[in-house]
Design an enzyme around this catalytic site. Structure first.
Site, PDB file in Angstrom:
ATOM      1  N   GLY A  18       0.800  -1.225   0.000  1.00 33.82           N
ATOM      2  CA  GLY A  18       0.000   0.000   0.000  1.00 33.82           C
ATOM      3  C   GLY A  18       0.830   1.270   0.000  1.00 33.82           C
ATOM      4  CB  ILE A  19       3.158   2.778   2.487  1.00 36.20           C
ATOM      5  CG1 ILE A  19       2.097   2.963   3.592  1.00 36.20           C
ATOM      6  CG2 ILE A  19       4.171   3.920   2.511  1.00 36.20           C
ATOM      7  CD1 ILE A  19       2.640   2.936   5.015  1.00 36.20           C
ATOM      8  N   GLY A  64      12.228 -10.600  -4.917  1.00 39.61           N
ATOM      9  CA  GLY A  64      13.079 -11.393  -4.027  1.00 39.61           C
ATOM     10  C   GLY A  64      12.595 -11.299  -2.597  1.00 39.61           C
ATOM     11  CB  ALA A  93       9.685  -4.384   2.639  1.00 36.52           C
ATOM     12  CB  ILE A  95       5.649  -8.759   8.138  1.00 37.20           C
ATOM     13  CG1 ILE A  95       6.864  -9.165   8.991  1.00 37.20           C
ATOM     14  CG2 ILE A  95       5.839  -9.151   6.687  1.00 37.20           C
ATOM     15  CD1 ILE A  95       6.967 -10.668   9.193  1.00 37.20           C
ATOM     16  CD  GLN A 154       0.144  -3.768  16.998  1.00 32.61           C
ATOM     17  OE1 GLN A 154       1.045  -3.240  16.375  1.00 32.61           O
ATOM     18  NE2 GLN A 154      -1.109  -3.389  16.897  1.00 32.61           N
ATOM     19  CE1 TYR A 157       5.278  -3.597  12.206  1.00 33.24           C
ATOM     20  CE2 TYR A 157       3.562  -2.565  13.503  1.00 33.24           C
ATOM     21  CZ  TYR A 157       4.330  -2.608  12.367  1.00 33.24           C
ATOM     22  OH  TYR A 157       4.166  -1.650  11.391  1.00 33.24           O
ATOM     23  N   PRO A 187       4.457   6.220  10.969  1.00 29.35           N
ATOM     24  CG  PRO A 187       4.075   5.396   8.835  1.00 29.35           C
ATOM     25  CD  PRO A 187       5.010   5.273   9.980  1.00 29.35           C
TER      26      PRO A 187
HETATM   27  P1  NAD Z   1       1.641  -3.761   2.978  1.00 27.02           P
HETATM   28  O1  NAD Z   1       1.385  -5.082   3.592  1.00 27.02           O
HETATM   29  O2  NAD Z   1       0.661  -3.211   2.014  1.00 27.02           O
HETATM   30  O3  NAD Z   1       3.072  -3.745   2.296  1.00 27.02           O
HETATM   31  C1  NAD Z   1       4.184  -4.396   2.862  1.00 27.02           C
HETATM   32  C2  NAD Z   1       5.185  -4.697   1.767  1.00 27.02           C
HETATM   33  O4  NAD Z   1       6.305  -5.386   2.339  1.00 27.02           O
HETATM   34  C3  NAD Z   1       4.618  -5.589   0.672  1.00 27.02           C
HETATM   35  O5  NAD Z   1       4.949  -5.042  -0.586  1.00 27.02           O
HETATM   36  C4  NAD Z   1       5.338  -6.911   0.868  1.00 27.02           C
HETATM   37  O6  NAD Z   1       5.570  -7.628  -0.334  1.00 27.02           O
HETATM   38  C5  NAD Z   1       6.645  -6.442   1.476  1.00 27.02           C
HETATM   39  N1  NAD Z   1       7.268  -7.559   2.182  1.00 27.02           N
HETATM   40  C6  NAD Z   1       6.825  -8.180   3.303  1.00 27.02           C
HETATM   41  N2  NAD Z   1       7.628  -9.223   3.584  1.00 27.02           N
HETATM   42  C7  NAD Z   1       8.594  -9.263   2.627  1.00 27.02           C
HETATM   43  C8  NAD Z   1       9.692 -10.105   2.376  1.00 27.02           C
HETATM   44  N3  NAD Z   1       9.991 -11.166   3.146  1.00 27.02           N
HETATM   45  N4  NAD Z   1      10.477  -9.838   1.301  1.00 27.02           N
HETATM   46  C9  NAD Z   1      10.190  -8.780   0.488  1.00 27.02           C
HETATM   47  N5  NAD Z   1       9.151  -7.937   0.683  1.00 27.02           N
HETATM   48  C10 NAD Z   1       8.372  -8.202   1.739  1.00 27.02           C
HETATM   49  O7  NAD Z   1       1.816  -2.786   4.215  1.00 27.02           O
HETATM   50  P2  NAD Z   1       2.087  -1.214   4.309  1.00 27.02           P
HETATM   51  O8  NAD Z   1       1.115  -0.691   5.273  1.00 27.02           O
HETATM   52  O9  NAD Z   1       2.222  -0.593   2.972  1.00 27.02           O
HETATM   53  O10 NAD Z   1       3.509  -1.223   5.062  1.00 27.02           O
HETATM   54  C11 NAD Z   1       4.657  -0.525   4.615  1.00 27.02           C
HETATM   55  C12 NAD Z   1       5.500  -0.143   5.829  1.00 27.02           C
HETATM   56  O11 NAD Z   1       4.773   0.768   6.638  1.00 27.02           O
HETATM   57  C13 NAD Z   1       5.852  -1.334   6.740  1.00 27.02           C
HETATM   58  O12 NAD Z   1       7.192  -1.215   7.158  1.00 27.02           O
HETATM   59  C14 NAD Z   1       4.935  -1.132   7.923  1.00 27.02           C
HETATM   60  O13 NAD Z   1       5.454  -1.704   9.115  1.00 27.02           O
HETATM   61  C15 NAD Z   1       4.853   0.369   7.985  1.00 27.02           C
HETATM   62  N6  NAD Z   1       3.697   0.881   8.708  1.00 27.02           N
HETATM   63  C16 NAD Z   1       2.434   0.578   8.296  1.00 27.02           C
HETATM   64  C17 NAD Z   1       1.351   1.071   9.019  1.00 27.02           C
HETATM   65  C18 NAD Z   1      -0.063   0.769   8.634  1.00 27.02           C
HETATM   66  O14 NAD Z   1      -0.961   1.061   9.433  1.00 27.02           O
HETATM   67  N7  NAD Z   1      -0.333   0.237   7.457  1.00 27.02           N
HETATM   68  C19 NAD Z   1       1.574   1.863  10.138  1.00 27.02           C
HETATM   69  C20 NAD Z   1       2.875   2.150  10.531  1.00 27.02           C
HETATM   70  C21 NAD Z   1       3.922   1.655   9.796  1.00 27.02           C
END
Ligand code: NAD
Length: 244
Positions: A18-19, A64, A93, A95, A154, A157, A187
């Site tokens: 997403g981000i 990858g 990236a 999780i 969490q 995390y 965020p």
């Molecule tokens: P998302 O799940 O949409 O995207 C996560 C991305 O990480 C995906 O493209 C996925 O393919 C990649 N990824 C995960 N495991 C991987 C691996 N083993 N190898 C390669 N790529 C891998 O989530 P998002 O919300 O877009 O998250 C992006 C960042 O923002 C993350 O670091 C997350 O912790 C952080 N974040 C998100 C939120 C939220 O509320 N969505 C809040 C704070 C921080």
């Protein structure tokens, strides 16, 4: 005055998410060249690549697994040989995991740390020789409000994001005099696939949009004046100010 990103090469992890997708598009619109680094869902990566191309920007897709040591060892070099330079790294990236402390397994802990901490740590190390040659060198590590506070269920995390913030602060100080700017964005709830799993209690309404985080990424990268921003914390509209 905004610094131009035209022709700058940006390595972005998690570009299929997403981000990441919103950031890739926002940066592509400014004329940056985007390397989508890592991701096992090829379809999602290719979709982002198409959107980048639609903006008229160059894109290089390197799928990858960021837990794979071989991939981490070689990906930066491959991107550098494709584009000839690297200016910016965005470690996006990640999780998350929604589990009580006592139920979190060693495997859970190792996986979350390998993706959220070890991968960005190694990518930062690998990219520095290239950033030193750039006149617009920057690293952005995407942390979380969870890196500042203990949210229930969490623990792993939160620990990983605290660790990410920890090494980023040290790195920022070590490379500051080399004209490499290192930033953290923390965020709160952003409306992506991740938050739908981790915080199913949150409603879409009132959540931060991925495009809003992309705008902040753009703002940080275009700010190369005397006002240096180390970290930006972003909370949802429904939260109280300063209560991440
Ligand atoms: P998302 O799940 O949409 O995207 C996560 C991305 O990480 C995906 O493209 C996925 O393919 C990649 N990824 C995960 N495991 C991987 C691996 N083993 N190898 C390669 N790529 C891998 O989530 P998002 O919300 O877009 O998250 C992006 C960042 O923002 C993350 O670091 C997350 O912790 C952080 N974040 C998100 C939120 C939220 O509320 N969505 C809040 C704070 C921080």
């Amino acid at each position: 005055m905004k610094a131009s990103l035209k022709g700058k090469t940006i390595v972005l992890t998690g570009g299929g998410g997403g981000i990441g997708r919103a950031a890739a598009q926002a940066l592509a619109k400014e004329g940056a060249r985007i390397a989508l680094c890592g991701g096992n869902n090829i379809e999602k990566l290719e979709k982002t690549a198409c959107l980048v191309k639609d903006c008229g920007a160059e894109v290089f897709v390197l799928p990858g697994d960021l837990t794979d040591f071989n991939f981490l060892e070689n990906c930066i070099e491959k991107i550098a040989s494709h584009f000839g330079q690297i200016d910016i790294l965005i470690n996006n990236a990640g999780i998350a995991l929604n589990k009580p402390f006592e139920e979190t397994t060693q495997a859970d802990f190792d996986r979350i740390f390998s993706i959220n901490v070890r991968a960005p740590f190694i990518l930062c190390q690998k990219v520095l020789p290239y950033l030193r040659k750039s006149n617009h060198a920057a690293i952005i590590n995407i942390a979380s409000v969870v890196g500042h506070k203990g949210y229930v269920n969490q623990a792993a995390y939160a620990a990983s994001k605290h660790a990410l913030i920890g090494f980023t602060k040290t790195l920022a100080n070590e490379v500051y005099t080399q004209n490499i700017r290192v930033h953290i964005i923390s965020p709160g709830g952003v409306y992506t696939d991740m938050v739908k799993v981790v915080r199913p209690d949150l409603k879409e309404e009132g959540m931060i949009l991925p495009e809003e985080i992309a705008d902040i990424i753009l703002f940080l990268l275009q700010s190369r004046g005397n006002a240096v921003i180390d970290e930006i914390c972003v909370h949802r509209v429904g939260k109280q100010p300063f209560d991440v």
